[in-house]
Design an enzyme around this catalytic site. Structure first.
Site, PDB file in Angstrom:
ATOM      1  N   GLU A  22     -15.824   6.491   5.804  1.00 28.19           N
ATOM      2  CA  GLU A  22     -15.081   5.234   6.264  1.00 28.19           C
ATOM      3  C   GLU A  22     -15.225   6.465   6.919  1.00 28.19           C
ATOM      4  OE1 GLU A  22     -11.145   5.249   5.320  1.00 28.19           O
ATOM      5  OE2 GLU A  22     -11.059   6.783   4.369  1.00 28.19           O
TER       6      GLU A  22
ATOM      7  N   ARG B  78       0.677  -1.165  -0.195  1.00 29.32           N
ATOM      8  CA  ARG B  78      -0.118  -0.031   0.079  1.00 29.32           C
ATOM      9  C   ARG B  78       0.540   1.412  -0.025  1.00 29.32           C
ATOM     10  NH1 ARG B  78      -4.744   0.471   4.359  1.00 29.32           N
ATOM     11  NH2 ARG B  78      -2.502   1.093   5.713  1.00 29.32           N
TER      12      ARG B  78
ATOM     13  N   LYS C  30      -2.720   7.552   1.101  1.00 32.00           N
ATOM     14  CA  LYS C  30      -1.871   7.511   2.611  1.00 32.00           C
ATOM     15  C   LYS C  30      -1.395   8.368   2.598  1.00 32.00           C
ATOM     16  CE  LYS C  30      -2.369   4.506   7.299  1.00 32.00           C
ATOM     17  NZ  LYS C  30      -3.495   4.961   7.329  1.00 32.00           N
TER      18      LYS C  30
END
Ligand code: PMP
Length: 302
Positions: free
Chosen positions: A195, A63, A162
């Site tokens: 989220e 990721r 991220k």
């Protein structure tokens, strides 16, 4: 032993990985011209170690590299080298049960935005103690609110990245705290559930688990993906689908997933009690199964 002494000792022991070297915390310094600081230009990961093993290390590294790719940030290290650096930092700090922060900044640049003028990206790894939600909250569940700050548009700053720019989440977190809650549910620009500020969200309906798909504007959580697999193994039906606030309010159960929080029940959203009150049987089962799984798998810290 007086408390301050223990803390001082610990501080001396902490070794930070900085661009290939393990240095004492006091020497772990980066430039004020680093674009990670000036513009939030960089990427990061939060990882857990349990029982001397790093949990889902490869998924976190993948990721990290995907986030970097999306930012046209070339990490000057192979994935295998990065995994080794994480293990090495944990070993140096004896972080057998802890939290690891892996950061790659764009590096030192000018005061202008141009990332191509930045020198090499900086790689930082911090292996620390883990700050957990109190046990009481796992037993009793969280009360949360939906907030006005919408999740970043995927077409603008994709939440799948991220990145070091967490202002979107921080603005939502401020709203949650101002409302007396520890977490917020963020909606996307269409009003669908995205989220929480640092966790993914699931609803339970009977035997089915539903969570928003990645194209609703979410970070694709590693805990989320592990929980989906574990839930299937438990015979639950798992799907990704658009959820509205109505779906949250009327769910049998709601829970959040994340590296630090693991799996934690939500019992109240916008002053609507969820289900029967306390965290329900599916949530409690998944909290247990996830803990067992996390504590018995991962890459050994040798
Ligand atoms: N969403 C956001 C916005 C996050 O920052 C995080 C990680 N803290 C998560 C979801 C959960 O992701 P993971 O399970 O990989 O920790």
């Amino acid at each position: 032993m007086p408390r301050f002494f223990v803390q001082q000792q610990k501080e001396v022991l902490v070794k930070i990985y900085l661009n290939g070297k393990l240095v004492p915390e006091r020497q772990a310094k980066i430039s004020v011209f680093d674009h990670g600081l000036l513009y939030g230009d960089g990427v990061f990961e939060g990882i857990r170690s349990y029982n001397g093993r790093v949990f889902e290390l490869d998924a976190h590294i993948d990721r990290l590299y995907d986030s970097a790719k999306a930012l046209a940030l070339e990490i000057p290290m192979t994935r295998a080298g990065m995994a080794k650096a994480v293990i090495r930092t944990c070993a140096a700090n004896k972080t057998m049960d802890g939290y690891i922060r892996l950061v790659v900044t764009r590096g030192v640049g000018t005061l202008g935005l141009n990332p191509y003028l930045c020198e090499k990206p900086q790689i930082i790894i911090i292996a620390a103690d883990i700050q957990l939600y109190p046990k009481k909250l796992y037993d009793e569940g969280l009360s949360i609110v939906t907030v006005g700050t919408i999740r970043n548009l995927s077409e603008a700053v994709n939440p799948r990245i991220k990145s070091l720019n967490y202002l979107n989440n921080i603005l939502a977190k401020i709203e949650a705290i101002n409302a007396g809650c520890m977490e917020a549910v963020m909606l996307n620009a269409q009003g669908a559930v995205a989220e929480a500020t640092g966790d993914n969200i699931f609803v339970v309906r009977g035997n089915a688990l539903i969570t928003p798909p990645t194209n609703e504007g979410i970070l694709e959580g590693i805990t989320r993906n592990v929980v989906m697999d574990l839930a299937r193994e438990q015979g639950l039906e798992v799907s990704e689908a658009r959820l509205s606030r109505y779906d949250l309010y009327t769910a049998d159960e709601v829970f959040l997933t994340g590296t630090a929080a693991e799996v934690i029940g939500v019992v109240n959203i916008d002053r609507r009690q969820i289900g029967d009150g306390p965290p329900g049987p599916v949530t409690r089962k998944l909290v247990k199964v996830y803990r067992q799984h996390a504590r018995s798998s991962g890459s050994p810290i040798a």
